[in-house]
Write a protein that holds these residues in place. Sequence first.
Motif, PDB file in Angstrom:
ATOM      1  N   ASP A  43      60.465  49.071  39.518  1.00 38.02           N
ATOM      2  CA  ASP A  43      61.851  49.562  39.445  1.00 38.02           C
ATOM      3  C   ASP A  43      62.023  50.773  38.523  1.00 38.02           C
ATOM      4  N   GLU A  44      60.954  51.459  38.216  1.00 38.24           N
ATOM      5  CA  GLU A  44      61.045  52.644  37.373  1.00 38.24           C
ATOM      6  C   GLU A  44      60.268  53.771  38.031  1.00 38.24           C
ATOM      7  N   TYR A  45      60.799  54.971  37.917  1.00 40.10           N
ATOM      8  CA  TYR A  45      60.208  56.133  38.572  1.00 40.10           C
ATOM      9  C   TYR A  45      60.065  57.283  37.579  1.00 40.10           C
ATOM     10  N   SER A  46      59.149  58.178  37.894  1.00 42.74           N
ATOM     11  CA  SER A  46      59.035  59.443  37.169  1.00 42.74           C
ATOM     12  C   SER A  46      59.611  60.525  38.070  1.00 42.74           C
ATOM     13  N   PHE A  47      60.456  61.357  37.506  1.00 45.84           N
ATOM     14  CA  PHE A  47      61.113  62.412  38.244  1.00 45.84           C
ATOM     15  C   PHE A  47      60.742  63.764  37.657  1.00 45.84           C
ATOM     16  N   ALA A  48      60.470  64.725  38.511  1.00 41.18           N
ATOM     17  CA  ALA A  48      60.224  66.102  38.077  1.00 41.18           C
ATOM     18  C   ALA A  48      61.257  66.992  38.750  1.00 41.18           C
ATOM     19  N   ILE A  49      61.954  67.746  37.950  1.00 45.27           N
ATOM     20  CA  ILE A  49      63.018  68.614  38.448  1.00 45.27           C
ATOM     21  C   ILE A  49      62.720  70.043  38.003  1.00 45.27           C
ATOM     22  N   THR A  50      62.773  70.961  38.944  1.00 48.13           N
ATOM     23  CA  THR A  50      62.720  72.383  38.590  1.00 48.13           C
ATOM     24  C   THR A  50      64.050  73.000  39.002  1.00 48.13           C
ATOM     25  N   ALA A  51      64.553  73.857  38.147  1.00 48.25           N
ATOM     26  CA  ALA A  51      65.870  74.446  38.380  1.00 48.25           C
ATOM     27  C   ALA A  51      65.901  75.863  37.816  1.00 48.25           C
ATOM     28  N   LYS A  52      66.955  76.572  38.181  1.00 48.93           N
ATOM     29  CA  LYS A  52      67.216  77.902  37.631  1.00 48.93           C
ATOM     30  C   LYS A  52      68.612  77.894  37.019  1.00 48.93           C
ATOM     31  N   ALA A  53      68.681  78.367  35.795  1.00 51.18           N
ATOM     32  CA  ALA A  53      69.971  78.569  35.126  1.00 51.18           C
ATOM     33  C   ALA A  53      70.177  80.071  35.009  1.00 51.18           C
ATOM     34  N   TYR A  54      71.403  80.501  35.074  1.00 53.16           N
ATOM     35  CA  TYR A  54      71.704  81.935  35.105  1.00 53.16           C
ATOM     36  C   TYR A  54      72.357  82.385  33.806  1.00 53.16           C
TER      37      TYR A  54
END
Length: 136
Positions: free
Chosen positions: A121-132
């Motif tokens: 019931d636990e996951y690893s998440f990877a997020i890539t994003a761009k902020a301006y």
Amino acid sequence: LQEKVDQVEQAKAKLDKMQESFNTISPGDREKLDKMIPTGSSREDMLLMINGIVSRGNVELENLSLKASGKTGEAGNLSTLDVSIGVRGTYSALINFLNEIEYMVRLTDIQNLTFSAAEKDEYSFAITAKAYYAGE
């Protein structure tokens, strides 16, 4: 010479019109715009925002990277800050985390999201994003 004078006068008229438009924006709205698209990368502010989201979201921060990248926008008048976040938590915690990012004041586009099972019931998440941001 007259052609140059005319060009300068046209540029001044355009600048005056832009200043007039800017002056119609309320101070409160200007403050909101400054938070949405700050001048300079404001890495510290972005770090504080993400830290706040992590602490409220019942997720564990595994890694965080903020790196100024290139120019964007029609006139190249915006710059981007590449954001990479690794968190660990439940699926519902990820949904809450993403909702917080969605409503974050700073203009941010999620580019990629991946997740994998870590423990029950636990996951690893990877997020890539761009902020301006403006400037630099």
